[in-house]
Scaffold this motif. Structure first.
Motif, PDB file in Angstrom:
ATOM      1  N   LEU A  90      -2.083  -4.371   8.175  1.00 23.58           N
ATOM      2  CA  LEU A  90      -1.787  -3.038   7.531  1.00 23.58           C
ATOM      3  C   LEU A  90      -2.542  -2.819   6.165  1.00 23.58           C
ATOM      4  CD1 LEU A  90      -0.255  -0.706   7.774  1.00 23.58           C
ATOM      5  CD2 LEU A  90       1.662  -1.770   6.597  1.00 23.58           C
ATOM      6  N   PRO A  91      -2.639  -3.783   5.175  1.00 27.34           N
ATOM      7  CA  PRO A  91      -3.524  -3.504   4.155  1.00 27.34           C
ATOM      8  C   PRO A  91      -4.952  -3.230   4.452  1.00 27.34           C
ATOM      9  CG  PRO A  91      -2.480  -5.478   3.692  1.00 27.34           C
ATOM     10  CD  PRO A  91      -2.162  -5.061   4.849  1.00 27.34           C
ATOM     11  N   VAL A  92      -5.531  -3.521   5.338  1.00 26.00           N
ATOM     12  CA  VAL A  92      -7.017  -3.265   5.813  1.00 26.00           C
ATOM     13  C   VAL A  92      -7.066  -1.910   6.294  1.00 26.00           C
ATOM     14  CG1 VAL A  92      -8.918  -3.928   7.450  1.00 26.00           C
ATOM     15  CG2 VAL A  92      -7.581  -5.565   6.046  1.00 26.00           C
ATOM     16  N   LEU A  93      -5.967  -1.498   7.146  1.00 25.46           N
ATOM     17  CA  LEU A  93      -6.026  -0.165   7.982  1.00 25.46           C
ATOM     18  C   LEU A  93      -5.632   0.707   6.816  1.00 25.46           C
ATOM     19  CD1 LEU A  93      -5.930   1.839  10.107  1.00 25.46           C
ATOM     20  CD2 LEU A  93      -3.311   1.133  10.254  1.00 25.46           C
ATOM     21  N   SER A  94      -4.628   0.357   5.708  1.00 30.21           N
ATOM     22  CA  SER A  94      -4.588   1.349   4.851  1.00 30.21           C
ATOM     23  C   SER A  94      -5.794   1.921   3.809  1.00 30.21           C
ATOM     24  CB  SER A  94      -3.544   0.475   3.885  1.00 30.21           C
ATOM     25  OG  SER A  94      -3.084   1.691   2.658  1.00 30.21           O
ATOM     26  N   ALA A  95      -6.592   0.811   3.634  1.00 35.42           N
ATOM     27  CA  ALA A  95      -7.888   1.084   2.755  1.00 35.42           C
ATOM     28  C   ALA A  95      -8.784   2.002   3.434  1.00 35.42           C
ATOM     29  CB  ALA A  95      -8.317  -0.509   2.443  1.00 35.42           C
ATOM     30  N   ARG A  96      -8.645   2.169   4.741  1.00 35.39           N
ATOM     31  CA  ARG A  96      -9.855   2.895   5.527  1.00 35.39           C
ATOM     32  C   ARG A  96      -8.897   4.205   5.733  1.00 35.39           C
ATOM     33  NH1 ARG A  96     -11.513  -1.841   9.754  1.00 35.39           N
ATOM     34  NH2 ARG A  96     -12.710  -3.072   8.398  1.00 35.39           N
ATOM     35  N   LEU A  97      -7.700   4.406   5.736  1.00 37.91           N
ATOM     36  CA  LEU A  97      -7.329   5.581   6.468  1.00 37.91           C
ATOM     37  C   LEU A  97      -7.681   6.898   5.755  1.00 37.91           C
ATOM     38  CD1 LEU A  97      -3.595   4.544   7.377  1.00 37.91           C
ATOM     39  CD2 LEU A  97      -5.444   5.262   9.068  1.00 37.91           C
ATOM     40  N   LYS A  98      -7.745   6.552   4.211  1.00 31.18           N
ATOM     41  CA  LYS A  98      -8.129   7.845   3.496  1.00 31.18           C
ATOM     42  C   LYS A  98      -9.443   8.399   3.885  1.00 31.18           C
ATOM     43  CE  LYS A  98      -8.708   9.403  -1.275  1.00 31.18           C
ATOM     44  NZ  LYS A  98     -10.279   9.576  -1.208  1.00 31.18           N
TER      45      LYS A  98
END
Length: 650
Positions: free
Chosen positions: A519-527
């Motif tokens: 989840l942290p990896v995805l979160s960093a890219r979503l923006k």
């Protein structure tokens, strides 16, 4: 020659006469008023049998109330006469003059004048039965056969006068002038009798200024000769759902200050160059009035800004409007500005009259109309036209493609296509139908898609953002929806591990823990992903849509033998955590997040109620996805959000 007139017989009342009890002073005032009106020939009160209101009874002298005329009904009660009209055939060749002869009747004056002729000032009606010339009555001259006559549209107060009713023959045909509705005349009489003499003029003082004052004009040579109607043009039907727009300013009353009233149609108005808030005004020089005037009236500059639902700025490739009335060429200029406020186009209004102006250049975010030289009577604008994007684009994964809702669009099936499983019942497609903001959908979501599918090929299809970039002109996106991220976390594998007892669902090495680590990896890219979507569709409103809750909120609601209480809690917690991350990154990217977590409440998987999800134990890619009822529920939630976003703001 046969002339046919119309005699209107009116008797107040139906059934027993109503009681109008007044004191002696009121009766005396009423009697005096009736006598005055009779003397002025505005009305004629005839002493014939019929129910008489007490307020008028004193005018009849000491004779008292006469016997009520009428007929007996089936219940034995006496019914008052009805309103009737009957034709009267006068003697051939005789001009007919018909005055009121029934109790409390008021005759509607029928006025005729030549086509194209000016009505001229109104004059008081002469006494009933007098020889009234055409210049007073407005009736056609029987001797004049050289002109075509038509009936005027006059204010109600001008129609109700005691004046002759004429009948004449023109071209071998009888032309009849009919009196107005008798019931309205009777009602008018009662009101008049109850009003003291001299009080009639007070009604006008209470009317809105737009109705009682002469219409202003943007031309010094055009003067209004009658009070201006509040709305000279019928209100345009509401235009929603995107597409070509034309703002006529007839949708709101004259005098309305204009701001975000046309928010839903993608435009907002304001003052410019130090001028105040623009407002809707009449304009005697403009046949298309009402119009939009700056503040001060016809002198202030006007600005229009193109906006998305929610009020964020957008741009158009061209717009048009009319400016006028222009008396001095080149005294008014129309300019176009980009998102930074920089002027990118200019057009001087170089003609007189009501002048159409069109500016066409890429990236118009706003426009201004302002005077540059002496325009004697000022200017106003009207008919603002532009194009509002009408396409909704659905991006994302299986929760946007309509997975679990066969049949699927040809070419997206598993056996004969690429397996994207795009359904016509998917909530993004349904959302575009009957929408206030858009009219049609372009559906690019694909089952199984990761966020990488935004930029590269996936299941033989082009990158989703590349397909969005090709939408131009009438296909320009107005709204883009996206639900993505679940496949990046391996959510399908998580569900499978928790269903199959030989796989590990919970614990440090379980599938749920593995998803949380990604989840942290995805979160960093979503923006960055959301910003890329907005860049591909700069004039669109981007809606990031979350995921619905899959399992019941409480153990009491859950009814699955294969799902433990701990697994239910952990799976729901993972879904909520994912939705929180999507919402936070959407806010950072400046786009909207729509929470659909509770859309399927009480209809989750393993609930006691009917589930709105495809069963998990079926072993195909459709499992754990919303079926038709679930799609409808998600659509309703997103629709409500979009409607609220598009609603006018204060």
């Amino acid at each position: 020659m046969v002339r046919v007139g119309l005699r209107v017989r009116t008797v107040i009342g139906h059934g027993p006469a109503p009681s109008y009890r007044r004191g002696p002073a009121a009766e005396a005032a009423g009697a005096a008023r009736v006598a005055e009106l009779e003397n002025r020939s505005v009305i004629s009160v005839t002493r014939r049998p019929g129910p008489v209101p007490d307020v008028l009874r004193s005018a009849r002298g000491a004779g008292g109330q006469r016997k009520r005329s009428g007929r007996a009904g089936t219940d034995g009660q006496v019914r008052g006469p009805q309103v009737r009209a009957r034709r009267v055939r006068p003697r051939s060749g005789a001009a007919t003059t018909a005055c009121p002869t029934q109790p409390y009747a008021v005759v509607r004056r029928a006025l005729y004048r030549p086509l194209g002729a000016h009505a001229g000032p109104r004059r008081a009606a002469a006494p009933c039965g007098a020889d009234l010339p055409d210049s007073v009555t407005g009736s056609p001259n029987p001797a004049d056969t050289s002109r075509t006559w038509r009936r005027d549209a006059l204010p109600v107060s001008d129609h109700f006068r005691c004046a002759p009713a004429h009948s004449r023959t023109q071209g071998g045909k009888s032309m009849k002038i009919r009196h107005g509705a008798a019931w309205f005349g009777s009602a008018l009489l009662i009101a008049a009798a109850a009003v003291p003499a001299g009080a009639a003029g007070r009604a006008d003082s209470a009317r809105p200024a737009a109705e009682t004052t002469a219409a202003p004009s943007t031309s010094p040579t055009v003067k209004a000769e009658a009070p201006a109607a509040p709305d000279r043009r019928a209100a345009a039907p509401p235009v929603t759902g995107g597409g070509p727009q034309t703002i006529t300013f007839s949708e709101f009353p004259v005098g309305t200050p204009m701001g975000n009233q046309y928010h839903l149609r993608g435009i907002a108005f304001s003052g410019a160059g130090g001028g105040g808030t623009p407002f809707i005004s009449n304009d005697a020089a403009n046949p298309g009035a009402p119009v939009l005037s700056g503040t001060p009236q016809f002198q202030g500059a006007i600005q229009g800004q193109f906006i998305k639902p929610g009020g964020k700025p957008r741009t158009v490739g061209q717009f048009g409007l009319t400016v006028g009335y222009i008396n001095e060429p080149n005294s008014v200029v129309v300019t176009a500005h980009d998102l930074q406020g920089k002027e990118i186009a200019r057009k001087s209004v170089d003609r007189t009259g009501i002048v159409p102006v069109v500016l066409k250049v890429k990236g118009i975010a706003s426009f201004r109309v302002q005077p540059t030289a002496g325009e004697p009577a000022g200017f106003a604008i009207d008919n603002v036209s532009y194009f509002q994007p009408e396409v909704l684009v659905g991006l994302g994964d299986s929760y946007s493609s309509g997975e679990a809702n066969p049949p699927y669009v040809k070419g997206t099936e598993v056996k004969t296509g690429n397996g994207c499983h795009r359904s016509l019942n998917a909530w993004p497609v349904r959302l575009a139908k009957g929408n206030k903001v858009v009219k049609r959908a372009k559906h690019y979501a694909c089952s199984g898609a990761l966020t990488g599918a935004l930029y590269g090929k996936f299941k033989t299809e082009e990158a989703q953002l590349k397909m969005v970039g090709k939408l131009t002109g009438n296909d320009e996106p107005g709204v883009v929806t996206i639900s993505m991220g679940g496949n990046d976390l391996g959510f399908a594998e998580v569900i499978e591990a928790c269903v199959k007892p030989w796989q590990k669902c919970l614990g440090d090495q379980g599938a749920v823990a593995a998803a949380k680590q990604r989840l942290p990896v995805l979160s960093a890219r979503l923006k960055g992903h959301y910003e890329a979507v907005q860049k591909a569709a700069p004039n669109a409103t981007v809606l990031v849509v979350g995921y619905p809750r899959l399992f019941p909120e409480t153990e009491k609601e859950e009814d699955c033998s294969w799902l433990s209480e701990a697994e239910r809690v952990e799976l729901n917690a993972l879904g909520a955590q994912v939705n929180s991350v999507l919402a936070a990154r959407a806010t950072e990217a400046g786009v909207h997040f729509v929470d659909v977590q509770n859309s399927t409440d009480n209809h989750e998987i393993c609930t006691d109620n009917v589930s709105w999800f495809w069963g998990i134990a079926r072993g195909d890619q459709q499992e754990a996805h919303p079926v038709l009822e679930g799609q409808k529920a998600i659509e309703a939630t997103v629709r409500a959000y979009l409607d609220k976003l598009a609603a006018p703001t204060a």
